[in-house]
Design a protein around this motif. Structure first.
Motif, PDB file in Angstrom:
ATOM      1  N   GLU A   1       0.856  -1.191   0.000  1.00 47.82           N
ATOM      2  CA  GLU A   1       0.000   0.000   0.000  1.00 47.82           C
ATOM      3  C   GLU A   1       0.888   1.236   0.000  1.00 47.82           C
ATOM      4  N   ILE A   2       0.306   2.347  -0.404  1.00 42.31           N
ATOM      5  CA  ILE A   2       1.008   3.629  -0.307  1.00 42.31           C
ATOM      6  C   ILE A   2       0.155   4.506   0.604  1.00 42.31           C
ATOM      7  N   ILE A   3       0.686   4.795   1.784  1.00 40.04           N
ATOM      8  CA  ILE A   3      -0.099   5.587   2.742  1.00 40.04           C
ATOM      9  C   ILE A   3       0.356   7.033   2.670  1.00 40.04           C
ATOM     10  N   LEU A   4      -0.568   7.894   2.240  1.00 42.23           N
ATOM     11  CA  LEU A   4      -0.257   9.327   2.197  1.00 42.23           C
ATOM     12  C   LEU A   4      -0.817   9.971   3.452  1.00 42.23           C
ATOM     13  N   VAL A   5       0.024  10.646   4.186  1.00 44.99           N
ATOM     14  CA  VAL A   5      -0.486  11.377   5.339  1.00 44.99           C
ATOM     15  C   VAL A   5      -0.473  12.857   4.988  1.00 44.99           C
ATOM     16  N   ASP A   6      -1.660  13.404   4.785  1.00 44.77           N
ATOM     17  CA  ASP A   6      -1.785  14.823   4.461  1.00 44.77           C
ATOM     18  C   ASP A   6      -1.748  15.593   5.778  1.00 44.77           C
ATOM     19  N   ASP A   7      -0.626  16.271   6.002  1.00 50.01           N
ATOM     20  CA  ASP A   7      -0.445  16.971   7.270  1.00 50.01           C
ATOM     21  C   ASP A   7      -1.165  18.326   7.219  1.00 50.01           C
ATOM     22  N   PHE A   8      -2.480  18.257   7.116  1.00 50.68           N
ATOM     23  CA  PHE A   8      -3.339  19.435   7.161  1.00 50.68           C
ATOM     24  C   PHE A   8      -2.923  20.488   6.124  1.00 50.68           C
ATOM     25  N   SER A   9      -2.727  20.032   4.871  1.00 49.35           N
ATOM     26  CA  SER A   9      -2.430  20.974   3.784  1.00 49.35           C
ATOM     27  C   SER A   9      -3.617  21.905   3.595  1.00 49.35           C
ATOM     28  N   ASP A  10      -3.344  23.106   3.057  1.00 47.56           N
ATOM     29  CA  ASP A  10      -4.416  24.093   2.910  1.00 47.56           C
ATOM     30  C   ASP A  10      -5.573  23.531   2.090  1.00 47.56           C
ATOM     31  N   ASN A  11      -5.222  22.772   1.041  1.00 45.88           N
ATOM     32  CA  ASN A  11      -6.270  22.263   0.166  1.00 45.88           C
ATOM     33  C   ASN A  11      -6.445  20.746   0.341  1.00 45.88           C
ATOM     34  N   PRO A  12      -7.532  20.322   0.978  1.00 46.46           N
ATOM     35  CA  PRO A  12      -7.731  18.883   1.206  1.00 46.46           C
ATOM     36  C   PRO A  12      -7.896  18.104  -0.093  1.00 46.46           C
ATOM     37  N   GLU A  13      -8.199  18.807  -1.182  1.00 40.25           N
ATOM     38  CA  GLU A  13      -8.382  18.158  -2.482  1.00 40.25           C
ATOM     39  C   GLU A  13      -7.100  17.505  -2.985  1.00 40.25           C
ATOM     40  N   ASP A  14      -5.926  18.045  -2.583  1.00 34.81           N
ATOM     41  CA  ASP A  14      -4.644  17.507  -3.064  1.00 34.81           C
ATOM     42  C   ASP A  14      -4.573  16.008  -2.791  1.00 34.81           C
ATOM     43  N   GLY A  15      -4.833  15.659  -1.553  1.00 37.59           N
ATOM     44  CA  GLY A  15      -4.781  14.254  -1.173  1.00 37.59           C
ATOM     45  C   GLY A  15      -5.962  13.490  -1.724  1.00 37.59           C
ATOM     46  N   ALA A  16      -7.119  14.106  -1.615  1.00 35.26           N
ATOM     47  CA  ALA A  16      -8.345  13.408  -2.025  1.00 35.26           C
ATOM     48  C   ALA A  16      -8.265  12.958  -3.475  1.00 35.26           C
ATOM     49  N   ALA A  17      -7.668  13.798  -4.337  1.00 38.02           N
ATOM     50  CA  ALA A  17      -7.585  13.459  -5.759  1.00 38.02           C
ATOM     51  C   ALA A  17      -6.714  12.225  -5.975  1.00 38.02           C
ATOM     52  N   LEU A  18      -5.694  12.054  -5.133  1.00 38.21           N
ATOM     53  CA  LEU A  18      -4.760  10.936  -5.321  1.00 38.21           C
ATOM     54  C   LEU A  18      -5.318   9.603  -4.850  1.00 38.21           C
ATOM     55  N   ARG A  19      -6.386   9.680  -4.073  1.00 39.57           N
ATOM     56  CA  ARG A  19      -6.986   8.465  -3.528  1.00 39.57           C
ATOM     57  C   ARG A  19      -7.477   7.549  -4.654  1.00 39.57           C
TER      58      ARG A  19
END
Ligand code: UD2
Ligand code: MN
Length: 461
Positions: A46-64
């Motif tokens: 698996e590749i676990i991305l931890v988005d450390d509260f980036s300004d734009n939550p979409e950044d991580g969400a798009a990669l899901r």
């Protein structure tokens, strides 16, 4: 020679953990795509991305949407240490592989790492870190003749391998390189061992210091001492020093056949709550206070301002050190990093005395004058070091006033500034360029024609 290497068919699977805060989408994507394209499919759990509260939550969400990618988003900024631990706690594969969010994994980067961990789960293994140009994003190979180290400022630095290791690498460049310190961002290690070794210090913030702290916890086992009956007395101490039951073992190495490119940036592209200097000093102090015993004084001598930064409660990490039965820091210096020059802890600074009074900064800073004050022998404003002609008080040096060229003043140390260069000549402190000596006949220290018989020019050290 790397191409000729064979790796086991049954290497353990790994979970990739990538934390990010406000990373550009393009570089994040490049990182993930390179992991997927350049690793054997069955080895990536698996590749676990931890988005450390980036300004734009979409950044991580798009990669899901990408296969194998899982995204965890912090509800507040946690910093890279707590974020990585969060990722590690969610991981299920037997091996953890940490990556920064702006890297490109090269071909066959993963197999050599997993092979080393499979053979010995107490190994912490790093790839050679190549360079991704900050300006063109081009991939540029870096030297593999490097390892990680530090000076007493405790800042990570690359250092060239010594002669012996370089010659060994000539015959077999695929050999792993033992390293005293880890760059920090890219490494694989056994998941259970990460836990047992204490993960990360959860009270470290944002960035910095965690790579030092994990390196101090890795204290490789030595080859066992062979019992020699003739040396019984020596043996008792040797045994207590070397082979007491202890778990703070492990080892740290760079595997040259594994290469990952990384964008080295000139500035941090994110904010540091509290300021980057203070956060770095706080994290580094936590590592120093827990692990370095008396040697932490050498850090404070190098970075006196760090002493003013609050480092919080370290009791949990002190307990961890005890629980793991880790060696004293002296052991780390002798066995893991013998190349680091260790200044004498006690004699490295001096007083400059005249009778019962000592040269004193009088609490002044840059451009301030100096005077004599009753000696107290507790360092403080009376602590001086002679270093390449400089008379140094931490970062301040004795110089001459640019106004009258006669009064001695404090200045930021600069070995290229003629005004700061002095020579000791018997009891005299003579200016290297002028025929004049330090004199205390006035309240503020000044220079005067040298006269060895004049008590106000006679110092002892
Ligand atoms: C190096 C390491 C880095 C880390 C650091 C010391 C390499 C290639 N990089 O600095 O991994 O060990 O030294 O702490 O060895 N990040 C967060 N939250 C934050 C701040 C950063 O998630 O509050 C992420 C960031 O997006 C990046 C990673 O942590 O993915 C490391 O940060 P960096 O790239 O700014 O650190 P770097 O490479 O200068
Ligand atoms: Mn980075």
């Amino acid at each position: 020679m790397c191409r000729l290497k064979k790796y086991d068919d049954d290497l353990p699977q790994t979970s990739i953990i990538i934390t990010f805060h406000n990373e550009a989408r393009s570089t994040l994507l490049r990182t993930i795509v390179s992991v997927l394209n350049r690793s054997p499919e069955h080895l990536i759990k698996e590749i676990i991305l931890v988005d450390d509260f980036s300004d734009n939550p979409e950044d991580g969400a798009a990669l899901r949407a990408i296969r194998k990618v899982k995204v965890i988003r912090n509800s507040k900024r946690e910093g890279l240490m707590r974020s990585r631990v969060r990722g590690a706690d969610a991981a299920v594969a037997p091996v953890l592989t940490f990556l920064d969010s702006h890297v490109e994994c090269n071909v066959h980067w993963l197999e050599p790492l997993l092979q080393r961990v499979k053979e010995d789960p107490t190994r912490v293994v790093c790839p050679v870190i190549d360079v991704i140009s900050m300006d063109t994003f081009q991939y540029i190979g870096a030297s593999a003749d490097l390892r990680g180290g530090f000076d007493w400022n405790l800042v990570f630095k690359w250092e060239y391998l010594g002669h012996a290791e370089r010659s060994a690498r000539l015959s077999d460049p695929t050999q792993v390189i033992r390293t005293p310190m880890i760059a920090g961002g890219l490494f694989s290690m056994d998941r259970k061992y990460f836990s047992k070794l204490g993960k990360y210090d959860m009270k470290m913030d944002v960035w910095g210091g965690e790579n030092l702290e994990i390196s101090f916890r890795l204290q490789p086992k030595l080859t066992p001492i062979i019992k020699k009956p003739n040396y019984e007395i020596q043996l008792v101490t040797e045994i207590s020093y070397h082979s007491r039951v202890w778990q703070c073992g492990g080892s740290l190495e760079i595997v040259p056949c594994s290469r990952v490119g990384h964008v080295f940036r000139k500035r941090h592209p994110y904010t540091f709550p509290g300021g980057s200097g203070a956060v770095f000093a706080r994290n580094t102090r936590r590592a120093a206070e827990v692990w370095m015993d008396d040697y932490k004084e050498l850090y404070y001598r190098s970075q006196p301002l760090a002493k003013q930064v609050d480092y919080g409660d370290i009791s949990e990490r002190v307990d961890l050190r005890q629980k793991l039965h880790c060696k004293p820091f002296r052991w780390y210096l002798e066995h893991v990093y013998p190349e680091l020059q260790v200044p004498a802890l006690k004699e490295a600074s001096h007083v400059i005395k005249q009778g019962v009074r000592c040269l004193d900064t009088m609490g002044h800073l840059v451009d301030g004058s100096l005077g004599l004050y009753p000696c107290h022998y507790t360092g403080g404003n009376q602590e001086w070091r002679f270093e390449n002609g400089l008379i140094r008080h931490h970062r301040l040096c004795v110089s001459l006033s640019s106004e009258d060229r006669v009064t001695a003043v404090l200045a930021a140390c600069d070995p290229t500034d003629d005004a700061q260069i002095w020579r000791r000549q018997g009891p005299l402190i003579r200016h290297a360029k002028l025929d004049a000596c330090l004199d205390t006949a006035r309240p503020a220290l000044y220079i005067e024609q040298c006269d060895e018989d004049k008590p106000s020019q006679q110092f002892s050290f």
